[in-house]
Design an enzyme around this catalytic site. Structure first.
Site, PDB file in Angstrom:
ATOM      1  N   ASN A  32     -16.418 -11.962   7.525  1.00  0.00           N
ATOM      2  CA  ASN A  32     -15.405 -12.700   6.538  1.00  0.00           C
ATOM      3  C   ASN A  32     -14.832 -11.412   5.692  1.00  0.00           C
ATOM      4  O   ASN A  32     -14.936 -11.619   4.274  1.00  0.00           O
ATOM      5  CB  ASN A  32     -16.300 -13.439   5.813  1.00  0.00           C
ATOM      6  CG  ASN A  32     -15.464 -14.656   4.885  1.00  0.00           C
ATOM      7  OD1 ASN A  32     -14.266 -14.829   5.201  1.00  0.00           O
ATOM      8  ND2 ASN A  32     -16.000 -15.029   3.838  1.00  0.00           N
ATOM      9  N   GLU A  35     -10.596  -7.144   1.075  1.00  0.00           N
ATOM     10  CA  GLU A  35      -9.893  -5.651   1.042  1.00  0.00           C
ATOM     11  C   GLU A  35     -11.073  -4.757   0.650  1.00  0.00           C
ATOM     12  O   GLU A  35     -11.170  -3.715   0.651  1.00  0.00           O
ATOM     13  CB  GLU A  35      -8.829  -5.745  -0.009  1.00  0.00           C
ATOM     14  CG  GLU A  35      -7.568  -6.300   0.431  1.00  0.00           C
ATOM     15  CD  GLU A  35      -6.731  -6.678  -0.668  1.00  0.00           C
ATOM     16  OE1 GLU A  35      -6.536  -5.896  -1.751  1.00  0.00           O
ATOM     17  OE2 GLU A  35      -6.289  -7.876  -0.834  1.00  0.00           O
ATOM     18  N   GLY A  36     -12.324  -5.211  -0.023  1.00  0.00           N
ATOM     19  CA  GLY A  36     -13.262  -4.566  -0.136  1.00  0.00           C
ATOM     20  C   GLY A  36     -13.912  -3.941   0.735  1.00  0.00           C
ATOM     21  O   GLY A  36     -14.168  -2.733   0.979  1.00  0.00           O
ATOM     22  N   HIS A  37     -13.976  -4.885   1.776  1.00  0.00           N
ATOM     23  CA  HIS A  37     -14.578  -4.230   3.180  1.00  0.00           C
ATOM     24  C   HIS A  37     -13.790  -3.106   3.781  1.00  0.00           C
ATOM     25  O   HIS A  37     -14.325  -2.175   4.208  1.00  0.00           O
ATOM     26  CB  HIS A  37     -14.905  -5.290   4.249  1.00  0.00           C
ATOM     27  CG  HIS A  37     -15.734  -6.517   3.530  1.00  0.00           C
ATOM     28  ND1 HIS A  37     -15.703  -7.712   3.500  1.00  0.00           N
ATOM     29  CD2 HIS A  37     -17.367  -6.326   3.875  1.00  0.00           C
ATOM     30  CE1 HIS A  37     -16.691  -8.238   3.243  1.00  0.00           C
ATOM     31  NE2 HIS A  37     -17.714  -7.535   3.355  1.00  0.00           N
ATOM     32  N   GLY A 149     -20.749  -0.775  -0.420  1.00  0.00           N
ATOM     33  CA  GLY A 149     -20.128  -1.018  -1.734  1.00  0.00           C
ATOM     34  C   GLY A 149     -20.840  -1.151  -2.782  1.00  0.00           C
ATOM     35  O   GLY A 149     -22.282  -1.520  -2.945  1.00  0.00           O
ATOM     36  N   SER A 188     -16.589 -12.318  -0.707  1.00  0.00           N
ATOM     37  CA  SER A 188     -16.366 -13.308   0.339  1.00  0.00           C
ATOM     38  C   SER A 188     -16.526 -14.480  -0.529  1.00  0.00           C
ATOM     39  O   SER A 188     -16.036 -15.611  -0.302  1.00  0.00           O
ATOM     40  CB  SER A 188     -17.493 -13.080   1.321  1.00  0.00           C
ATOM     41  OG  SER A 188     -17.493 -11.882   2.001  1.00  0.00           O
ATOM     42  N   ARG A 189     -17.579 -14.635  -1.564  1.00  0.00           N
ATOM     43  CA  ARG A 189     -17.769 -15.645  -2.225  1.00  0.00           C
ATOM     44  C   ARG A 189     -16.707 -16.349  -3.067  1.00  0.00           C
ATOM     45  O   ARG A 189     -16.700 -17.362  -3.433  1.00  0.00           O
ATOM     46  CB  ARG A 189     -19.106 -15.378  -3.031  1.00  0.00           C
ATOM     47  CG  ARG A 189     -20.231 -15.196  -2.232  1.00  0.00           C
ATOM     48  CD  ARG A 189     -21.328 -14.800  -3.248  1.00  0.00           C
ATOM     49  NE  ARG A 189     -22.525 -14.661  -2.360  1.00  0.00           N
ATOM     50  CZ  ARG A 189     -23.809 -14.979  -2.793  1.00  0.00           C
ATOM     51  NH1 ARG A 189     -24.190 -15.427  -3.781  1.00  0.00           N
ATOM     52  NH2 ARG A 189     -24.844 -14.737  -1.762  1.00  0.00           N
TER      53      ARG A 189
END
Ligand code: PAF
Length: 282
Positions: A32, A35-37, A149, A188-189
């Protein structure tokens, strides 16, 4: 970009890269992807020749009342994003591949001290699940470097400690939190929030900012700052789980003369539990 589902195939492919002297980077995820991932993948690309992103929704880190079955499964979309981000390989094993004897029979990794308190107190068993699967992923991939992260501040501390304590030969890189323009951390949340909830979500970042400003100016009445922040979040419709001002290195409650300070926040908006953190040095 290949997607590999078995450990046997993963080992065969990675041994080819190793023979060529390539440096291997790992980005563990539960899919899921946002951009953070992708910023973690970018960091891994800078530190390694081959980037393996694992996508595994780890049942061991979900509590009995947490919704493992409804966790978004978006492999096709994740593959497209990773392809565009220059990722080299996806490792997406099944639960049976990772836990062939079932969860009840699985050897576990327990990380004392830093797993306790904060999310560890609210989510019993969560960090044992994280520590166990991350150790297994380290053994499966045997990366030179792995990227996590900083948004999951306590998780990162747990992973750094287990890597040190178990002498796992991997360099851990913490990647800065990626935020939307209004300060909301990518997660994702966020996808679970209603439009109304998303509109008030920046209150977490704004509250942390107000605390770190006060800390930078020398404030040491941490309890008062935590209580005020809890009231602000409640007024904005949150149900705060915890707001803790801690020593960034030990994760214990901050003392007046501590220089490295972190504000850790977990709060529910409706049924969605959001976490975030902000660190300062003074
Ligand atoms: O941060 C996550 O997505 C997970 O906790 C991790 C590190 C991939 C372990 O399942």
């Amino acid at each position: 970009m290949r997607t590999i589902h078995t450990l046997k195939e993963l080992r065969a492919v990675l041994s080819g890269y190793r023979e060529q002297g390539k440096r291997i980077g790992l980005v563990p995820t539960m899919g899921n992807l946002h951009e953070g991932h992708l910023s973690l993948v970018e960091q891994a690309r800078q530190a390694a020749d081959v980037v393996v992103t694992s996508i595994f929704i780890n049942p061991m880190q979900f509590g009995a009342n947490e919704d493992l079955h409804n966790y978004p499964r978006t492999l096709q979309d994740d593959q497209d994003r990773l392809q565009a981000a220059g990722n080299s390989l996806i490792f997406a094993p099944s639960p049976e591949e990772v836990y062939p004897e079932g969860l009840a029979q699985q050897t576990q990794v327990i990380v004392p001290e830093v797993s306790e308190g904060h999310c560890g107190a609210s989510r019993p068993g969560h960090f044992e699940g994280v520590a166990t699967v991350v150790t297994m992923l380290f053994n499966m991939v045997q990366p030179d470097v792995a990227v996590f992260g900083e948004k999951d501040f306590q998780q990162l501390a747990v992973i750094r400690k287990l890597t040190r304590d178990l002498f796992i030969p991997v360099e851990i890189i913490g990647a800065p939190t990626v935020r939307d323009e209004d300060g909301v951390a990518k997660s994702s949340r966020n996808g679970y929030l209603t439009a109304q909830e998303r509109a008030v979500a920046p209150a977490i970042f704004n509250t942390m900012k107000a605390i770190t400003t006060a800390l930078t100016q020398g404030a040491t009445d941490y309890k008062k700052l935590e209580d005020q922040a809890r009231a602000v979040l409640s007024d904005n419709g949150f149900r705060p789980d915890y707001i803790n001002i801690i020593n960034s290195l030990t994760l214990k409650p901050a003392k007046a003369d501590d220089q490295h300070l972190t504000v850790l926040v977990a709060a529910f908006l409706g049924t969605t539990r959001l976490i975030d953190n902000l660190s300062i040095k003074r």
